[in-house]
Design a protein around this motif. Structure first.
Motif, PDB file in Angstrom:
ATOM      1  N   GLY A 151       7.510 -15.328   2.036  1.00  0.00           N
ATOM      2  CA  GLY A 151       7.842 -14.544   0.855  1.00  0.00           C
ATOM      3  C   GLY A 151       9.208 -13.906   0.924  1.00  0.00           C
ATOM      4  O   GLY A 151       9.824 -13.792   1.972  1.00  0.00           O
ATOM      5  N   ARG A 165      -0.822 -13.258  -6.735  1.00  0.00           N
ATOM      6  CA  ARG A 165       0.139 -14.111  -7.454  1.00  0.00           C
ATOM      7  C   ARG A 165       0.393 -15.394  -6.676  1.00  0.00           C
ATOM      8  O   ARG A 165       0.600 -16.462  -7.250  1.00  0.00           O
ATOM      9  N   MET A 166       0.401 -15.275  -5.336  1.00  0.00           N
ATOM     10  CA  MET A 166       0.599 -16.459  -4.507  1.00  0.00           C
ATOM     11  C   MET A 166      -0.524 -17.469  -4.741  1.00  0.00           C
ATOM     12  O   MET A 166      -0.326 -18.677  -4.630  1.00  0.00           O
ATOM     13  N   PHE A 191       0.282 -11.040   4.263  1.00  0.00           N
ATOM     14  CA  PHE A 191       1.267 -11.446   3.280  1.00  0.00           C
ATOM     15  C   PHE A 191       1.654 -12.903   3.467  1.00  0.00           C
ATOM     16  O   PHE A 191       1.376 -13.515   4.483  1.00  0.00           O
ATOM     17  N   ASN A 192       2.337 -13.423   2.454  1.00  0.00           N
ATOM     18  CA  ASN A 192       2.889 -14.774   2.530  1.00  0.00           C
ATOM     19  C   ASN A 192       4.085 -14.761   3.472  1.00  0.00           C
ATOM     20  O   ASN A 192       5.106 -14.139   3.166  1.00  0.00           O
ATOM     21  N   GLU A 234       0.350  -3.178  -4.101  1.00  0.00           N
ATOM     22  CA  GLU A 234       1.414  -4.125  -4.409  1.00  0.00           C
ATOM     23  C   GLU A 234       1.333  -5.359  -3.521  1.00  0.00           C
ATOM     24  O   GLU A 234       1.592  -6.480  -3.963  1.00  0.00           O
ATOM     25  N   GLN A 235       0.971  -5.148  -2.262  1.00  0.00           N
ATOM     26  CA  GLN A 235       0.835  -6.285  -1.354  1.00  0.00           C
ATOM     27  C   GLN A 235      -0.294  -7.208  -1.797  1.00  0.00           C
ATOM     28  O   GLN A 235      -0.168  -8.435  -1.780  1.00  0.00           O
ATOM     29  N   THR A 270       0.801  -9.166  -4.840  1.00  0.00           N
ATOM     30  CA  THR A 270       1.692 -10.252  -4.422  1.00  0.00           C
ATOM     31  C   THR A 270       0.882 -11.434  -3.904  1.00  0.00           C
ATOM     32  O   THR A 270       1.169 -12.597  -4.234  1.00  0.00           O
ATOM     33  N   ASN A 271      -0.136 -11.157  -3.100  1.00  0.00           N
ATOM     34  CA  ASN A 271      -0.974 -12.235  -2.565  1.00  0.00           C
ATOM     35  C   ASN A 271      -1.760 -12.937  -3.663  1.00  0.00           C
ATOM     36  O   ASN A 271      -1.929 -14.152  -3.645  1.00  0.00           O
ATOM     37  N   ASN A 295      11.801 -11.001   0.980  1.00  0.00           N
ATOM     38  CA  ASN A 295      11.910  -9.603   1.368  1.00  0.00           C
ATOM     39  C   ASN A 295      13.388  -9.254   1.411  1.00  0.00           C
ATOM     40  O   ASN A 295      14.043  -9.402   2.422  1.00  0.00           O
TER      41      ASN A 295
END
Length: 357
Positions: free
Chosen positions: A32, A69-70, A28-29, A62-63, A66-67, A34
Protein backbone atom coordinates in the motif's frame (compact mmCIF):
# COMPACT_ATOMS: atom_id res chain seq x y z
CA UNK A 1 3.50 -23.48 -7.02
CA UNK A 2 1.56 -24.38 -3.86
CA UNK A 3 -2.03 -25.50 -4.27
CA UNK A 4 -3.36 -22.77 -1.97
CA UNK A 5 -1.71 -20.22 -4.26
CA UNK A 6 -3.44 -21.77 -7.25
CA UNK A 7 -6.95 -21.90 -5.84
CA UNK A 8 -6.94 -18.55 -4.07
CA UNK A 9 -8.49 -16.86 -7.10
CA UNK A 10 -11.33 -19.39 -7.20
CA UNK A 11 -13.03 -18.36 -3.96
CA UNK A 12 -16.43 -16.75 -3.51
CA UNK A 13 -16.40 -12.97 -3.31
CA UNK A 14 -15.96 -11.70 0.25
CA UNK A 15 -18.95 -9.95 1.77
CA UNK A 16 -18.72 -7.05 4.21
CA UNK A 17 -19.09 -9.29 7.27
CA UNK A 18 -16.65 -9.18 10.16
CA UNK A 19 -16.01 -12.90 10.17
CA UNK A 20 -15.11 -12.78 6.48
CA UNK A 21 -12.54 -10.03 6.84
CA UNK A 22 -10.74 -11.52 9.81
CA UNK A 23 -7.25 -11.17 8.33
CA UNK A 24 -7.98 -7.67 7.11
CA UNK A 25 -8.98 -6.41 10.55
CA UNK A 26 -5.45 -5.31 11.31
CA UNK A 27 -2.95 -6.49 8.73
CA UNK A 28 -2.49 -3.79 6.18
CA UNK A 29 -1.72 -4.26 2.51
CA UNK A 30 2.10 -4.48 2.45
CA UNK A 31 2.21 -2.89 -1.01
CA UNK A 32 0.00 0.00 0.00
CA UNK A 33 0.88 3.66 -0.40
CA UNK A 34 2.39 5.36 2.60
CA UNK A 35 3.46 8.81 1.56
CA UNK A 36 3.13 10.60 4.89
CA UNK A 37 6.65 9.73 5.99
CA UNK A 38 5.38 9.56 9.58
CA UNK A 39 4.92 6.62 11.88
CA UNK A 40 1.66 7.35 13.69
CA UNK A 41 0.52 5.02 16.44
CA UNK A 42 -2.79 3.37 15.67
CA UNK A 43 -3.54 3.27 19.40
CA UNK A 44 -2.89 6.93 20.25
CA UNK A 45 -5.43 8.53 17.94
CA UNK A 46 -8.94 9.56 18.99
CA UNK A 47 -11.00 6.78 20.56
CA UNK A 48 -14.26 5.98 18.73
CA UNK A 49 -15.45 3.04 20.82
CA UNK A 50 -14.25 0.83 23.65
CA UNK A 51 -15.03 -2.87 23.80
CA UNK A 52 -14.11 -4.18 27.23
CA UNK A 53 -10.47 -3.18 27.71
CA UNK A 54 -9.85 -2.69 23.98
CA UNK A 55 -9.91 0.66 22.16
CA UNK A 56 -11.18 1.28 18.64
CA UNK A 57 -9.38 4.41 17.48
CA UNK A 58 -9.85 6.58 14.41
CA UNK A 59 -6.57 5.21 13.03
CA UNK A 60 -7.78 1.62 13.44
CA UNK A 61 -11.05 2.47 11.70
CA UNK A 62 -9.16 4.04 8.79
CA UNK A 63 -6.91 1.01 8.57
CA UNK A 64 -9.92 -1.30 8.41
CA UNK A 65 -11.57 0.86 5.74
CA UNK A 66 -8.36 0.72 3.70
CA UNK A 67 -8.35 -3.08 3.95
CA UNK A 68 -12.00 -3.30 2.95
CA UNK A 69 -11.28 -1.17 -0.10
CA UNK A 70 -8.45 -3.55 -0.93
CA UNK A 71 -11.09 -6.29 -1.05
CA UNK A 72 -13.00 -4.27 -3.63
CA UNK A 73 -15.46 -2.25 -1.55
CA UNK A 74 -15.60 1.04 -3.39
CA UNK A 75 -18.54 3.05 -4.67
CA UNK A 76 -19.66 1.88 -8.13
CA UNK A 77 -18.46 3.84 -11.13
CA UNK A 78 -20.85 6.60 -12.12
CA UNK A 79 -22.08 7.17 -8.55
CA UNK A 80 -23.17 10.70 -7.68
CA UNK A 81 -21.38 12.57 -4.90
CA UNK A 82 -24.39 11.97 -2.68
CA UNK A 83 -24.22 8.24 -3.38
CA UNK A 84 -20.46 8.19 -2.74
CA UNK A 85 -20.93 9.99 0.59
CA UNK A 86 -23.64 7.53 1.58
CA UNK A 87 -21.45 4.59 0.60
CA UNK A 88 -18.48 5.97 2.55
CA UNK A 89 -20.67 6.45 5.62
CA UNK A 90 -21.86 2.84 5.44
CA UNK A 91 -18.28 1.68 4.93
CA UNK A 92 -17.22 3.45 8.11
CA UNK A 93 -20.11 1.94 10.06
CA UNK A 94 -19.14 -1.52 8.83
CA UNK A 95 -15.49 -0.96 9.72
CA UNK A 96 -16.45 -0.09 13.30
CA UNK A 97 -18.74 -3.12 13.41
CA UNK A 98 -15.95 -5.38 12.14
CA UNK A 99 -13.57 -4.12 14.81
CA UNK A 100 -16.24 -4.46 17.48
CA UNK A 101 -16.80 -8.09 16.52
CA UNK A 102 -13.06 -8.70 16.65
CA UNK A 103 -12.63 -7.18 20.10
CA UNK A 104 -15.71 -8.94 21.47
CA UNK A 105 -13.98 -12.22 20.65
CA UNK A 106 -10.79 -10.99 22.33
CA UNK A 107 -12.82 -9.94 25.38
CA UNK A 108 -14.31 -13.43 25.54
CA UNK A 109 -10.81 -14.92 25.32
CA UNK A 110 -9.54 -12.58 28.03
CA UNK A 111 -12.33 -13.53 30.43
CA UNK A 112 -11.97 -17.24 29.76
CA UNK A 113 -8.17 -17.40 30.00
CA UNK A 114 -7.69 -18.16 26.30
CA UNK A 115 -5.48 -15.19 25.51
CA UNK A 116 -1.99 -16.50 26.28
CA UNK A 117 0.17 -16.56 23.15
CA UNK A 118 3.91 -17.29 23.20
CA UNK A 119 6.61 -15.20 21.54
CA UNK A 120 7.47 -18.25 19.42
CA UNK A 121 3.91 -18.39 18.05
CA UNK A 122 4.02 -14.69 17.21
CA UNK A 123 7.42 -15.07 15.53
CA UNK A 124 6.16 -17.98 13.43
CA UNK A 125 3.13 -16.04 12.21
CA UNK A 126 5.19 -12.94 11.45
CA UNK A 127 7.55 -15.06 9.38
CA UNK A 128 4.57 -16.37 7.42
CA UNK A 129 3.17 -12.86 6.86
CA UNK A 130 6.52 -11.54 5.64
CA UNK A 131 6.98 -14.55 3.38
CA UNK A 132 3.59 -13.96 1.79
CA UNK A 133 4.16 -10.23 1.36
CA UNK A 134 7.72 -10.77 0.08
CA UNK A 135 9.18 -7.84 2.00
CA UNK A 136 11.42 -7.63 5.05
CA UNK A 137 10.19 -6.52 8.46
CA UNK A 138 11.51 -2.96 8.16
CA UNK A 139 9.76 -2.41 4.83
CA UNK A 140 6.57 -3.99 6.13
CA UNK A 141 6.47 -1.70 9.16
CA UNK A 142 7.33 1.38 7.11
CA UNK A 143 4.64 0.72 4.53
CA UNK A 144 2.12 -0.17 7.23
CA UNK A 145 3.00 2.97 9.19
CA UNK A 146 3.18 1.11 12.52
CA UNK A 147 5.83 0.15 15.04
CA UNK A 148 7.14 -3.37 15.56
CA UNK A 149 5.50 -3.55 19.00
CA UNK A 150 2.13 -2.66 17.47
CA UNK A 151 2.62 -5.24 14.75
CA UNK A 152 3.46 -7.95 17.27
CA UNK A 153 0.40 -7.04 19.31
CA UNK A 154 -1.78 -7.26 16.21
CA UNK A 155 -0.39 -10.69 15.39
CA UNK A 156 -0.99 -11.83 18.97
CA UNK A 157 -4.59 -10.60 18.81
CA UNK A 158 -5.14 -12.42 15.53
CA UNK A 159 -3.85 -15.68 17.01
CA UNK A 160 -6.15 -15.32 20.02
CA UNK A 161 -9.07 -14.60 17.70
CA UNK A 162 -8.35 -17.76 15.72
CA UNK A 163 -7.96 -19.81 18.91
CA UNK A 164 -11.51 -18.91 19.91
CA UNK A 165 -13.23 -19.27 16.54
CA UNK A 166 -11.35 -22.12 14.85
CA UNK A 167 -12.83 -24.88 17.09
CA UNK A 168 -16.32 -23.86 15.97
CA UNK A 169 -15.57 -25.41 12.56
CA UNK A 170 -15.91 -28.84 14.17
CA UNK A 171 -19.65 -28.19 14.43
CA UNK A 172 -20.06 -27.83 10.66
CA UNK A 173 -21.95 -30.84 9.18
CA UNK A 174 -21.08 -32.67 5.97
CA UNK A 175 -23.08 -31.50 2.91
CA UNK A 176 -25.07 -33.78 0.61
CA UNK A 177 -24.53 -33.77 -3.16
CA UNK A 178 -27.88 -32.04 -3.52
CA UNK A 179 -26.80 -29.25 -1.18
CA UNK A 180 -23.53 -28.80 -3.05
CA UNK A 181 -25.23 -28.67 -6.45
CA UNK A 182 -27.80 -26.21 -5.11
CA UNK A 183 -25.01 -24.00 -3.74
CA UNK A 184 -23.27 -24.05 -7.12
CA UNK A 185 -26.47 -23.17 -9.01
CA UNK A 186 -27.30 -20.32 -6.64
CA UNK A 187 -23.78 -18.89 -6.81
CA UNK A 188 -22.92 -19.72 -10.40
CA UNK A 189 -21.39 -16.32 -11.13
CA UNK A 190 -18.82 -16.78 -8.35
CA UNK A 191 -17.40 -19.87 -10.06
CA UNK A 192 -16.12 -17.94 -13.02
CA UNK A 193 -12.35 -17.57 -12.93
CA UNK A 194 -11.30 -14.22 -14.35
CA UNK A 195 -8.18 -13.83 -16.44
CA UNK A 196 -5.15 -14.42 -14.22
CA UNK A 197 -1.39 -14.15 -14.52
CA UNK A 198 1.67 -15.75 -13.02
CA UNK A 199 4.73 -13.54 -12.84
CA UNK A 200 7.97 -12.73 -11.07
CA UNK A 201 8.64 -9.45 -9.35
CA UNK A 202 11.66 -7.63 -7.99
CA UNK A 203 11.52 -4.31 -6.16
CA UNK A 204 14.65 -2.15 -6.48
CA UNK A 205 15.60 0.97 -4.49
CA UNK A 206 16.47 3.31 -7.35
CA UNK A 207 16.76 3.67 -11.12
CA UNK A 208 20.50 3.00 -11.13
CA UNK A 209 19.92 -0.40 -9.54
CA UNK A 210 17.00 -0.99 -11.88
CA UNK A 211 19.12 -0.39 -14.99
CA UNK A 212 21.82 -2.66 -13.66
CA UNK A 213 19.35 -5.48 -12.99
CA UNK A 214 17.64 -5.01 -16.36
CA UNK A 215 21.05 -5.17 -18.01
CA UNK A 216 21.71 -8.59 -16.49
CA UNK A 217 18.27 -9.80 -17.61
CA UNK A 218 18.78 -8.52 -21.15
CA UNK A 219 22.11 -10.35 -21.29
CA UNK A 220 20.27 -13.61 -20.61
CA UNK A 221 20.65 -14.03 -16.86
CA UNK A 222 17.75 -15.88 -15.23
CA UNK A 223 15.24 -13.69 -13.40
CA UNK A 224 15.49 -15.81 -10.24
CA UNK A 225 19.27 -15.33 -10.22
CA UNK A 226 18.87 -11.56 -10.55
CA UNK A 227 16.36 -11.62 -7.68
CA UNK A 228 18.89 -13.55 -5.62
CA UNK A 229 21.54 -10.92 -6.36
CA UNK A 230 19.45 -7.80 -5.74
CA UNK A 231 16.66 -8.61 -3.27
CA UNK A 232 17.21 -8.00 0.43
CA UNK A 233 14.38 -10.34 1.43
CA UNK A 234 15.18 -14.00 2.11
CA UNK A 235 11.67 -15.21 1.25
CA UNK A 236 11.71 -13.32 -2.06
CA UNK A 237 15.09 -14.77 -2.99
CA UNK A 238 13.97 -18.28 -2.07
CA UNK A 239 10.89 -17.93 -4.28
CA UNK A 240 12.89 -16.40 -7.14
CA UNK A 241 10.50 -13.43 -7.02
CA UNK A 242 7.59 -15.68 -8.03
CA UNK A 243 4.24 -14.14 -7.09
CA UNK A 244 1.04 -16.09 -6.38
CA UNK A 245 -1.26 -16.36 -9.38
CA UNK A 246 -3.29 -13.16 -9.50
CA UNK A 247 -6.23 -11.50 -11.20
CA UNK A 248 -6.20 -7.78 -11.89
CA UNK A 249 -8.27 -7.05 -8.79
CA UNK A 250 -5.71 -8.92 -6.65
CA UNK A 251 -2.95 -6.44 -7.53
CA UNK A 252 -3.18 -3.32 -5.35
CA UNK A 253 -0.68 -1.17 -7.26
CA UNK A 254 -2.44 0.32 -10.33
CA UNK A 255 0.72 0.69 -12.43
CA UNK A 256 1.58 -3.00 -12.00
CA UNK A 257 -2.02 -4.08 -12.57
CA UNK A 258 -2.16 -2.12 -15.83
CA UNK A 259 1.17 -3.51 -17.01
CA UNK A 260 0.00 -7.09 -16.49
CA UNK A 261 -3.61 -6.45 -17.56
CA UNK A 262 -3.44 -3.70 -20.22
CA UNK A 263 -6.50 -1.42 -20.02
CA UNK A 264 -6.73 -1.14 -23.80
CA UNK A 265 -5.30 -2.53 -27.04
CA UNK A 266 -1.84 -1.16 -27.72
CA UNK A 267 -1.22 -0.02 -24.13
CA UNK A 268 2.42 1.18 -24.23
CA UNK A 269 3.43 -0.30 -20.86
CA UNK A 270 1.96 -3.76 -21.44
CA UNK A 271 4.01 -6.72 -20.21
CA UNK A 272 4.83 -9.49 -22.68
CA UNK A 273 5.57 -13.08 -21.70
CA UNK A 274 9.27 -13.62 -21.16
CA UNK A 275 10.21 -9.96 -21.67
CA UNK A 276 11.11 -8.30 -18.33
CA UNK A 277 10.23 -4.63 -17.93
CA UNK A 278 10.36 -2.10 -15.14
CA UNK A 279 7.43 -0.13 -13.79
CA UNK A 280 7.76 3.09 -11.79
CA UNK A 281 5.02 3.39 -9.17
CA UNK A 282 4.23 5.56 -6.17
CA UNK A 283 5.43 2.62 -4.07
CA UNK A 284 8.80 2.31 -5.78
CA UNK A 285 10.39 0.75 -8.86
CA UNK A 286 9.41 -2.82 -9.76
CA UNK A 287 10.86 -5.16 -12.37
CA UNK A 288 8.26 -7.60 -13.71
CA UNK A 289 8.58 -10.81 -15.68
CA UNK A 290 5.27 -12.15 -17.01
CA UNK A 291 5.37 -15.96 -17.13
CA UNK A 292 1.90 -17.08 -18.17
CA UNK A 293 -1.59 -15.70 -18.77
CA UNK A 294 -4.52 -17.94 -17.83
CA UNK A 295 -7.74 -17.16 -19.72
CA UNK A 296 -11.11 -16.59 -18.07
CA UNK A 297 -12.90 -19.89 -17.37
CA UNK A 298 -16.45 -20.91 -16.43
CA UNK A 299 -16.65 -24.71 -16.04
CA UNK A 300 -19.74 -26.69 -14.98
CA UNK A 301 -20.26 -28.25 -11.53
CA UNK A 302 -18.46 -31.46 -12.53
CA UNK A 303 -15.79 -29.61 -14.50
CA UNK A 304 -12.34 -28.29 -13.66
CA UNK A 305 -10.34 -25.09 -13.78
CA UNK A 306 -7.09 -25.40 -15.72
CA UNK A 307 -4.25 -23.29 -14.36
CA UNK A 308 -0.73 -23.41 -15.73
CA UNK A 309 2.25 -23.89 -13.38
CA UNK A 310 5.28 -22.29 -15.00
CA UNK A 311 7.68 -23.86 -12.48
CA UNK A 312 7.19 -27.31 -14.00
CA UNK A 313 5.47 -26.49 -17.28
CA UNK A 314 2.36 -28.45 -16.31
CA UNK A 315 -1.32 -27.61 -16.18
CA UNK A 316 -3.03 -27.90 -12.77
CA UNK A 317 -6.60 -29.15 -12.77
CA UNK A 318 -8.79 -27.80 -9.94
CA UNK A 319 -12.11 -29.57 -9.36
CA UNK A 320 -15.12 -27.25 -9.23
CA UNK A 321 -16.95 -29.75 -7.02
CA UNK A 322 -14.10 -29.67 -4.49
CA UNK A 323 -14.11 -25.89 -4.52
CA UNK A 324 -17.87 -25.80 -3.97
CA UNK A 325 -17.45 -28.22 -1.06
CA UNK A 326 -14.83 -25.96 0.52
CA UNK A 327 -17.01 -22.86 0.06
CA UNK A 328 -20.10 -24.59 1.44
CA UNK A 329 -18.19 -25.64 4.56
CA UNK A 330 -16.75 -22.12 4.92
CA UNK A 331 -20.19 -20.54 4.67
CA UNK A 332 -21.60 -22.85 7.32
CA UNK A 333 -18.60 -22.17 9.52
CA UNK A 334 -19.17 -18.44 9.15
CA UNK A 335 -22.84 -18.86 10.05
CA UNK A 336 -21.86 -20.62 13.27
CA UNK A 337 -19.14 -18.06 13.99
CA UNK A 338 -21.55 -15.22 13.28
CA UNK A 339 -24.06 -16.62 15.74
CA UNK A 340 -21.31 -16.93 18.35
CA UNK A 341 -20.36 -13.26 17.90
CA UNK A 342 -24.00 -12.12 18.01
CA UNK A 343 -24.36 -13.88 21.35
CA UNK A 344 -21.30 -12.00 22.59
CA UNK A 345 -23.02 -8.72 21.71
CA UNK A 346 -25.84 -9.70 24.08
CA UNK A 347 -23.52 -10.97 26.82
CA UNK A 348 -21.15 -7.98 26.70
CA UNK A 349 -23.52 -5.21 25.64
CA UNK A 350 -22.67 -3.14 28.72
CA UNK A 351 -18.97 -3.37 27.84
CA UNK A 352 -19.42 -1.54 24.53
CA UNK A 353 -19.00 2.20 25.08
CA UNK A 354 -19.25 4.77 22.28
CA UNK A 355 -17.48 8.15 22.38
CA UNK A 356 -18.79 11.32 20.82
CA UNK A 357 -17.27 12.41 17.52
Amino acid sequence: MKKNQIIQILGIGIGIVAILIVWAVFFFNPSGDNTSGKKTSIDNSKVVRKVGSFKITEARVEQEITNMRMYGYIAPEGSSQEEVDLFEGKLREQAISNLTDFFLVLTYAERNNLNTITDEQVDERIEAVLSQSQVNIDTYLEQGNISEDEFREQVEHQLVFERVLDPLSAKVPEPSDTELKSHFDQNRQTYVMPEAVEYQQLMVPDMATCKKAIGFLNSGKDFADVVNDFSQNDAVREAGGLMPIMTKSDIPIPEIANALFPPYEGYPGAAKIGEPLYVETTNGIFILNLLYRNPSQSPDFDGKFSIFDSSNGKMNEISVRERVYSDWKSNKNMEISGEFVRNLYVEYQNDIVDYQK
